[in-house]
Design an enzyme around this catalytic site. Structure first.
Site, PDB file in Angstrom:
ATOM      1  CG  ASP A  44     -11.359  33.682  26.515  1.00 26.99           C
ATOM      2  OD1 ASP A  44     -12.511  34.074  26.253  1.00 26.99           O
ATOM      3  OD2 ASP A  44     -10.327  34.241  26.103  1.00 26.99           O
ATOM      4  CE1 TYR A  49      -6.247  35.901  21.925  1.00 26.02           C
ATOM      5  CE2 TYR A  49      -7.247  34.101  23.154  1.00 26.02           C
ATOM      6  CZ  TYR A  49      -7.096  35.444  22.927  1.00 26.02           C
ATOM      7  OH  TYR A  49      -7.781  36.347  23.708  1.00 26.02           O
ATOM      8  CE  LYS A  78     -11.730  36.524  23.738  1.00 23.12           C
ATOM      9  NZ  LYS A  78     -10.823  35.365  23.810  1.00 23.12           N
ATOM     10  CG  HIS A 111     -10.801  39.511  19.952  1.00 19.03           C
ATOM     11  ND1 HIS A 111      -9.950  38.484  19.609  1.00 19.03           N
ATOM     12  CD2 HIS A 111     -10.381  39.933  21.164  1.00 19.03           C
ATOM     13  CE1 HIS A 111      -9.057  38.310  20.573  1.00 19.03           C
ATOM     14  NE2 HIS A 111      -9.296  39.180  21.523  1.00 19.03           N
TER      15      HIS A 111
END
Length: 300
Positions: A44, A49, A78, A111
């Site tokens: 994931d 990030y 996402k 997201h």
């Protein structure tokens, strides 16, 4: 055999995965290598990030060396809240594909169920207004239409959402041409969301827990500790197994080799119905609170 379920798109998602949130540069790559060697095949990711380039390099190494084939992996990413406008969706999807060095994603998610204003200088960070991110007037269906185009092009085999409640999901289902395959949310014994899970089950939307360990904050609960002793397992195993038996996939995150290995080791035991009932009776408390990082109560 790795446990999996078939999504409404016809593709299978492994029930145990590896989450990459907050994994630091020069750290996440080795974690992905360890996870691959320990048999994890579900990963994931997310552009926000800020670690997808390093992850992509490790995927390429794994494919080139023959450790795994691309078809062996289920890779999710996402679209962040700042990128909901139609002119930004495909652009940032392409950035993700490039960073991960992939030809397609197995799953692409919206997201968050809200849009923030785009900041060209820092696309993953919205401009601030009155102390919190500035929101943008972009309907979810506008963003979803762009994900449907990505799916139609074969670039995302499944599309879905994250952090959506029943109301927003219902609105989307009433307008979507392609229904979401997945809703990724906070799920664990302290926040089991039975109503949302029931709605998703009735509408054939699979759920994934992005925080099956409650960000580590529930692992010292005496009830969970005692069950871990009873089954001769770690508390993380109990929490992940709870989720799997509830029917949702889990993506625990760790940067420690032993814990990555342990988190993958939940296939060969079953929690009894009576012990599941004990876990169901734990007090309910949401741990992921947007108020703490955005300044407004998104879930209230």
């Amino acid at each position: 055999m790795e446990p999996s379920v078939t999504l409404n798109s016809g593709h299978k998602i492994p029930m145990v995965g590896y989450g990459t949130y907050l994994s630091k540069p020069n750290e996440i790559g080795e974690c992905i290598r360890i996870a691959l060697k320990e048999g994890i095949r579900h990963f994931d990711c997310a552009e926000v990030y800020h670690n997808q380039k390093e992850i992509g390099q490790v995927f390429k190494e794994a494919f080139d060396s023959g450790l795994v084939k691309r078809s062996d992996l289920f890779i999710t990413s996402k679209l962040f809240a700042t990128c909901h406008s139609k002119e930004h969706v495909r652009k940032h999807f392409d950035i993700t594909l490039s960073d991960l060095q992939l030809d397609y994603l197995d799953l692409y998610l919206i997201h968050w169920p809200l849009a923030m204003e785009y900041n060209a200088a820092e696309p993953m960070k919205s401009p601030m207004e009155n102390g919190y991110p500035k929101l943008a007037k972009v309907p979810i269906i506008e963003t979803w239409r762009e994900l449907e185009k990505i799916h139609d092009a074969g670039l995302a085999r499944s599309i879905g959402v994250s952090n959506f409640n029943v109301s927003v999901l219902n609105d989307l289902l009433n307008s979507a041409r392609i229904p979401p395959s997945v809703n990724q949310c906070e799920l664990h014994p302290y926040w089991s969301q039975p109503g949302l899970r029931m709605f998703c089950e009735k509408n054939n939307i699979h759920m994934t827990a992005y925080s099956p360990l409650g960000k580590g904050s529930i692992m010292s609960d005496p009830v969970i500790v005692e069950l871990a002793k009873k089954y001769n397992r770690s508390t993380a195993n109990i929490l992940c197994r709870f989720g799997i038996q509830k029917g949702y996939s889990v993506i625990p995150k760790s940067t420690t080799h032993s814990r990555i290995k342990d988190n993958a080791n939940v296939k060969d035991f079953v929690i009894s119905d009576s012990d599941m009932a004990i876990l169901d009776a734990l007090p309910q408390k949401r741990i992921i609170q947007p108020m703490n990082f955005w300044g407004f109560p998104l879930f209230d």
